[in-house]
Design an enzyme around this catalytic site. Sequence first.
Site, PDB file in Angstrom:
ATOM      1  N   HIS A  98       0.937  -0.857  -0.041  1.00 52.06           N
ATOM      2  CA  HIS A  98      -0.101   0.090   0.010  1.00 52.06           C
ATOM      3  C   HIS A  98       0.840   1.294  -0.037  1.00 52.06           C
ATOM      4  O   HIS A  98       2.014   1.315   0.365  1.00 52.06           O
ATOM      5  CB  HIS A  98      -0.929  -0.239   1.225  1.00 52.06           C
ATOM      6  N   ASP A 100       0.251   4.832   1.891  1.00 57.41           N
ATOM      7  CA  ASP A 100      -0.598   5.395   2.843  1.00 57.41           C
ATOM      8  C   ASP A 100      -1.592   6.431   2.526  1.00 57.41           C
ATOM      9  O   ASP A 100      -1.486   7.378   1.751  1.00 57.41           O
ATOM     10  CB  ASP A 100       0.428   5.978   3.753  1.00 57.41           C
ATOM     11  N   HIS A 235       4.755  -0.038   0.400  1.00 55.15           N
ATOM     12  CA  HIS A 235       5.478  -0.742   1.547  1.00 55.15           C
ATOM     13  C   HIS A 235       4.265  -1.762   2.124  1.00 55.15           C
ATOM     14  O   HIS A 235       3.308  -1.649   1.943  1.00 55.15           O
ATOM     15  CB  HIS A 235       6.083   0.061   2.768  1.00 55.15           C
ATOM     16  N   ARG A 249       4.918   5.955  15.282  1.00 52.98           N
ATOM     17  CA  ARG A 249       4.949   6.810  14.031  1.00 52.98           C
ATOM     18  C   ARG A 249       4.521   8.157  13.812  1.00 52.98           C
ATOM     19  O   ARG A 249       3.609   8.539  14.349  1.00 52.98           O
ATOM     20  CB  ARG A 249       4.251   6.020  12.913  1.00 52.98           C
TER      21      ARG A 249
END
Length: 287
Positions: A98, A100, A235, A249
Amino acid sequence: MPTPELVVTPVSGALGAEIRGVDLTELTDELFERVHDLLLKHLVVFFPDQEHLTPEAHIALGRRLGELEVHPFLPKVDGHPEIVVLDADQGAKADEWHIDVTFQPNPPVASILHLQVCPASGGDTMWSNQYLVYETLSEPMRELLDGLTAVHVLNTPQTGEHSAEHPVVRIHPETGRRSLYVTRMWTSHIPQLSRPESDALLQYLFEHSESPRFNCRYRWQPGAVAMWDNRATQHLAVNDYTGPRRGQRVTVLGDQPTGDTPRWKEYRPAPDERYYPRHVTARHGYR
């Protein structure tokens, strides 16, 4: 104070580099510019041995790239709403390729992940170079894709439906390079094509973009940090482990993807034609 000597080691031939010799809690403007240049060159950069990175320093690093997201529903670090907690034990296993949040009009520019707890084995993350994915397509295919858009959809009972339409080929605002900008997790359909045409083309593009020759794979150690350019990579987190895996994150708010102007109008199905444009069916193969 002398500028530290950076040791830059490529992770693969396609993308990715590990950077040693930098303390992310003490990043001068000059050193950040060097790191930023390496990010644009390698698309994802890794910083081992950053166990001492504090939430404040993590946020400050992200803000050097732009305004930070406050995620609407993911768990946060107490007192630091800009930092989300990704805990595999709580379901945070993004084990499908995907980009993001492409279902939003302005997807994130970049993300910075500080992995704090790693499984004894497994749990690597992989990235794909979407520049190379586009550049290795044949010229007729590139010409076709340059004139198309794609619709990206998130639809869950918890969030409702969110969708956005972006160019199939994105032009990077800083490098000027073109990259393929469709993703198995979110891309629903290409509105200029019939549904069977769209599904078949997307399935080919997904498989092409996931080829190992465009990938790097990073073996995490506790305390390592990854920073990636969300505009030119995909990723996934490899789901091959047991035990805890947890990180924090920050995500940098996005810009509007740009590409060539679409050359065709939206496909209009015949009156008796069954057409389901909002379903993400191509992600698991044409059906």
